[in-house]
Design a protein around this motif. Structure first.
Motif, PDB file in Angstrom:
ATOM      1  N   LEU A  34       0.810  -1.218   0.000  1.00  0.00           N
ATOM      2  CA  LEU A  34       0.000   0.000   0.000  1.00  0.00           C
ATOM      3  C   LEU A  34       0.846   1.272   0.000  1.00  0.00           C
ATOM      4  CD1 LEU A  34      -2.860   1.206   0.146  1.00  0.00           C
ATOM      5  CD2 LEU A  34      -2.675   1.066   2.627  1.00  0.00           C
ATOM      6  N   ASN A  35       1.961   1.281   0.712  1.00  0.00           N
ATOM      7  CA  ASN A  35       2.781   2.494   0.862  1.00  0.00           C
ATOM      8  C   ASN A  35       4.238   2.285   0.455  1.00  0.00           C
ATOM      9  OD1 ASN A  35       0.814   4.349   2.082  1.00  0.00           O
ATOM     10  ND2 ASN A  35       0.756   2.803   3.675  1.00  0.00           N
ATOM     11  N   THR A  36       4.487   1.520  -0.589  1.00  0.00           N
ATOM     12  CA  THR A  36       5.834   1.199  -1.031  1.00  0.00           C
ATOM     13  C   THR A  36       6.664   2.449  -1.274  1.00  0.00           C
ATOM     14  OG1 THR A  36       4.985  -0.764  -2.104  1.00  0.00           O
ATOM     15  CG2 THR A  36       7.174  -0.056  -2.756  1.00  0.00           C
ATOM     16  N   PRO A  63       3.085   9.042  -6.216  1.00  0.00           N
ATOM     17  CA  PRO A  63       2.052   8.809  -7.241  1.00  0.00           C
ATOM     18  C   PRO A  63       1.778   7.314  -7.394  1.00  0.00           C
ATOM     19  CG  PRO A  63       3.814  10.227  -8.078  1.00  0.00           C
ATOM     20  CD  PRO A  63       4.244   9.729  -6.736  1.00  0.00           C
ATOM     21  N   PRO A  64       0.546   6.948  -7.718  1.00  0.00           N
ATOM     22  CA  PRO A  64       0.186   5.522  -7.834  1.00  0.00           C
ATOM     23  C   PRO A  64       1.079   4.751  -8.810  1.00  0.00           C
ATOM     24  CG  PRO A  64      -1.779   6.893  -7.955  1.00  0.00           C
ATOM     25  CD  PRO A  64      -0.599   7.812  -7.942  1.00  0.00           C
ATOM     26  N   VAL A  69       5.281   0.636  -9.917  1.00  0.00           N
ATOM     27  CA  VAL A  69       6.572   0.252 -10.491  1.00  0.00           C
ATOM     28  C   VAL A  69       7.502  -0.289  -9.405  1.00  0.00           C
ATOM     29  CG1 VAL A  69       8.678   1.176 -11.564  1.00  0.00           C
ATOM     30  CG2 VAL A  69       6.441   1.801 -12.473  1.00  0.00           C
ATOM     31  N   ILE A  70       7.593   0.398  -8.279  1.00  0.00           N
ATOM     32  CA  ILE A  70       8.473  -0.041  -7.188  1.00  0.00           C
ATOM     33  C   ILE A  70       8.026  -1.397  -6.671  1.00  0.00           C
ATOM     34  CG2 ILE A  70       9.184   0.429  -4.812  1.00  0.00           C
ATOM     35  CD1 ILE A  70       9.150   3.419  -5.559  1.00  0.00           C
ATOM     36  N   TRP A  71       6.725  -1.577  -6.465  1.00  0.00           N
ATOM     37  CA  TRP A  71       6.219  -2.851  -5.962  1.00  0.00           C
ATOM     38  C   TRP A  71       6.512  -3.974  -6.952  1.00  0.00           C
ATOM     39  CZ3 TRP A  71       5.515  -4.609  -1.455  1.00  0.00           C
ATOM     40  CH2 TRP A  71       4.822  -5.786  -1.249  1.00  0.00           C
TER      41      TRP A  71
END
Length: 111
Positions: A34-36, A63-64, A69-71
């Motif tokens: 949720l908060n990566t 930003p979503p 992308v990070i997740w």
């Protein structure tokens, strides 16, 4: 971590980034889906020594698309690490089997 977690607003008498215990807060990074990558303030004092449970987001939410992308990258890293571990285990098993067969063959020829 959710937005409903305890936090101090800027109108509080304690400035942002300072724990309820009066110590400068530690900045950590969330690695939840949720908060990566989102950073937050929290108490430096360990829970064993009576952490004050101070929590506040460091900056605005990412930003979503950046979170997505990070997740995704974190999932790929985990997948590669799991594959590497499986490969290492397979190599150890193969080497062990070769050693056992060679030892068995050696003793078979000696007797």
């Amino acid at each position: 971590m959710s937005n409903s977690s305890f936090s101090l607003s800027s109108s509080s008498s304690i400035p942002k980034g300072v724990c309820l215990c009066g110590v400068k807060a530690e900045i950590k990074t969330s690695w939840t889906e949720l908060n990566t990558g989102r950073r937050f303030f929290c108490c430096k004092t360990s829970k064993a020594r009576g952490e004050c449970n101070y929590f506040d987001w460091y900056a605005d939410e990412m930003p979503p698309q950046a979170k997505k992308v990070i997740w995704g990258l974190l999932k790929k890293v985990k997948s590669f690490e799991e594959e590497r571990n499986r490969s290492r285990k397979f190599k150890v098993i193969c080497v062990g089997a070769i050693v056992i067969l060679a030892t068995w063959n050696f003793f078979k020829k000696c007797s």
